[in-house]
Design a protein around this motif. Structure first.
Motif, PDB file in Angstrom:
ATOM      1  N   ALA A  62      17.936  -2.092  -2.420  1.00 26.97           N
ATOM      2  CA  ALA A  62      16.725  -1.412  -2.904  1.00 26.97           C
ATOM      3  C   ALA A  62      15.483  -1.817  -2.115  1.00 26.97           C
ATOM      4  N   THR A  63      15.411  -3.054  -1.674  1.00 25.16           N
ATOM      5  CA  THR A  63      14.244  -3.509  -0.913  1.00 25.16           C
ATOM      6  C   THR A  63      14.148  -2.750   0.401  1.00 25.16           C
ATOM      7  N   ARG A  64      15.259  -2.642   1.108  1.00 26.16           N
ATOM      8  CA  ARG A  64      15.267  -1.893   2.364  1.00 26.16           C
ATOM      9  C   ARG A  64      15.022  -0.413   2.121  1.00 26.16           C
ATOM     10  N   ARG A  65      15.619   0.137   1.047  1.00 28.17           N
ATOM     11  CA  ARG A  65      15.418   1.555   0.701  1.00 28.17           C
ATOM     12  C   ARG A  65      13.946   1.865   0.502  1.00 28.17           C
ATOM     13  N   ASP A  66      13.265   1.033  -0.287  1.00 28.22           N
ATOM     14  CA  ASP A  66      11.844   1.278  -0.554  1.00 28.22           C
ATOM     15  C   ASP A  66      11.000   1.168   0.704  1.00 28.22           C
ATOM     16  N   ALA A  67      11.343   0.225   1.564  1.00 26.74           N
ATOM     17  CA  ALA A  67      10.594   0.069   2.820  1.00 26.74           C
ATOM     18  C   ALA A  67      10.758   1.313   3.692  1.00 26.74           C
ATOM     19  N   VAL A  68      11.976   1.834   3.777  1.00 28.54           N
ATOM     20  CA  VAL A  68      12.221   3.029   4.579  1.00 28.54           C
ATOM     21  C   VAL A  68      11.557   4.246   3.942  1.00 28.54           C
ATOM     22  N   LYS A  69      11.625   4.357   2.618  1.00 18.89           N
ATOM     23  CA  LYS A  69      10.937   5.464   1.932  1.00 18.89           C
ATOM     24  C   LYS A  69       9.452   5.439   2.252  1.00 18.89           C
ATOM     25  N   ARG A  70       8.859   4.247   2.186  1.00 19.45           N
ATOM     26  CA  ARG A  70       7.424   4.115   2.458  1.00 19.45           C
ATOM     27  C   ARG A  70       7.132   4.504   3.910  1.00 19.45           C
ATOM     28  N   ASP A  71       7.964   4.061   4.842  1.00 24.99           N
ATOM     29  CA  ASP A  71       7.766   4.365   6.253  1.00 24.99           C
ATOM     30  C   ASP A  71       7.888   5.867   6.516  1.00 24.99           C
ATOM     31  N   ILE A  72       8.924   6.488   5.975  1.00 21.71           N
ATOM     32  CA  ILE A  72       9.115   7.926   6.177  1.00 21.71           C
ATOM     33  C   ILE A  72       7.976   8.708   5.522  1.00 21.71           C
ATOM     34  N   SER A  73       7.576   8.306   4.324  1.00 20.18           N
ATOM     35  CA  SER A  73       6.458   8.976   3.640  1.00 20.18           C
ATOM     36  C   SER A  73       5.198   8.907   4.480  1.00 20.18           C
ATOM     37  N   LYS A  74       4.958   7.741   5.069  1.00 20.91           N
ATOM     38  CA  LYS A  74       3.774   7.572   5.918  1.00 20.91           C
ATOM     39  C   LYS A  74       3.843   8.480   7.136  1.00 20.91           C
ATOM     40  N   ARG A  75       5.016   8.538   7.787  1.00 21.13           N
ATOM     41  CA  ARG A  75       5.168   9.394   8.969  1.00 21.13           C
ATOM     42  C   ARG A  75       4.955  10.865   8.627  1.00 21.13           C
ATOM     43  N   LEU A  76       5.542  11.309   7.508  1.00 16.90           N
ATOM     44  CA  LEU A  76       5.395  12.712   7.117  1.00 16.90           C
ATOM     45  C   LEU A  76       3.942  13.032   6.757  1.00 16.90           C
ATOM     46  N   ALA A  77       3.291  12.131   6.033  1.00 20.69           N
ATOM     47  CA  ALA A  77       1.889  12.349   5.655  1.00 20.69           C
ATOM     48  C   ALA A  77       0.984  12.376   6.884  1.00 20.69           C
ATOM     49  N   GLU A  78       1.227  11.480   7.827  1.00 17.89           N
ATOM     50  CA  GLU A  78       0.418  11.461   9.047  1.00 17.89           C
ATOM     51  C   GLU A  78       0.584  12.757   9.825  1.00 17.89           C
ATOM     52  N   ARG A  79       1.801  13.261   9.881  1.00 21.67           N
ATOM     53  CA  ARG A  79       2.040  14.507  10.618  1.00 21.67           C
ATOM     54  C   ARG A  79       1.353  15.686   9.938  1.00 21.67           C
ATOM     55  N   LEU A  80       1.448  15.734   8.602  1.00 19.92           N
ATOM     56  CA  LEU A  80       0.794  16.826   7.861  1.00 19.92           C
ATOM     57  C   LEU A  80      -0.716  16.787   8.048  1.00 19.92           C
ATOM     58  N   ASP A 131      17.917   5.688   9.418  1.00 22.12           N
ATOM     59  CA  ASP A 131      16.938   5.531   8.336  1.00 22.12           C
ATOM     60  C   ASP A 131      17.454   6.154   7.041  1.00 22.12           C
ATOM     61  N   PHE A 132      18.102   7.300   7.155  1.00 20.27           N
ATOM     62  CA  PHE A 132      18.638   7.940   5.961  1.00 20.27           C
ATOM     63  C   PHE A 132      19.862   7.202   5.427  1.00 20.27           C
ATOM     64  N   VAL A 133      20.617   6.555   6.304  1.00 17.98           N
ATOM     65  CA  VAL A 133      21.746   5.735   5.851  1.00 17.98           C
ATOM     66  C   VAL A 133      21.225   4.608   4.963  1.00 17.98           C
TER      67      VAL A 133
END
Length: 139
Positions: free
Chosen positions: A95-113, A86-88
């Motif tokens: 950029a399209t894939r980058r933004d999708a992964v950023k959104r996914d990681i942001s969602k996972r981190l927010a859900e955990r918090l 995911d970080f790769v």
């Protein structure tokens, strides 16, 4: 009547991706100078996220405020557990894939918090170096 407090943790984390330096993301993607994952990069990214969030919100567990270091430790662990692939993508060209992964990681981190902590309003006012808020004045 009091409105329930709501804060978009996911969007706030998503914005931090634009602010975090390439060396941190490269360290998480094993694309840095040493060509292996750097656990300190997870700590730096977690610290950046928590410092940003703490400008507006605080964290509680069972009604007791939780220190920033505890939240940073949880986030660093969650960030480290995200697959290197995911970080790769985050340091890649698409950029399209980058933004999708950023959104996914942001969602996972927010859900955990939000699963671990109660989020409450705790704005930290900064009035410059001569201010009277909790972040100023500097000594």
């Amino acid at each position: 009547m009091n409105e329930p407090f709501s804060y978009d943790v996911e969007s706030a984390i998503f914005i931090r991706f634009a602010m975090v330096g390439p060396p941190v993301l490269n360290g998480l993607a094993a694309k840095g100078q040493r060509r292996r994952r750097d656990p300190y990069s997870a700590t730096l990214f977690a610290r950046d996220i928590v410092q940003s969030l703490r400008r507006q919100i605080g964290f509680r567990r069972q009604g007791e405020p939780v220190g920033d270091a505890v939240v940073e430790e949880l986030l660093a662990t969650v960030i480290w557990d995200i697959p290197v692939e995911d970080f790769v993508v985050l340091v890649g060209i698409d950029a399209t894939r980058r933004d999708a992964v950023k959104r996914d990681i942001s969602k996972r981190l927010a859900e955990r918090l939000t699963a671990e902590y109660e989020i409450f309003p705790a704005p930290a006012f900064y009035h410059g170096h001569t201010g009277t808020g909790p972040l100023g004045p500097k000594k």
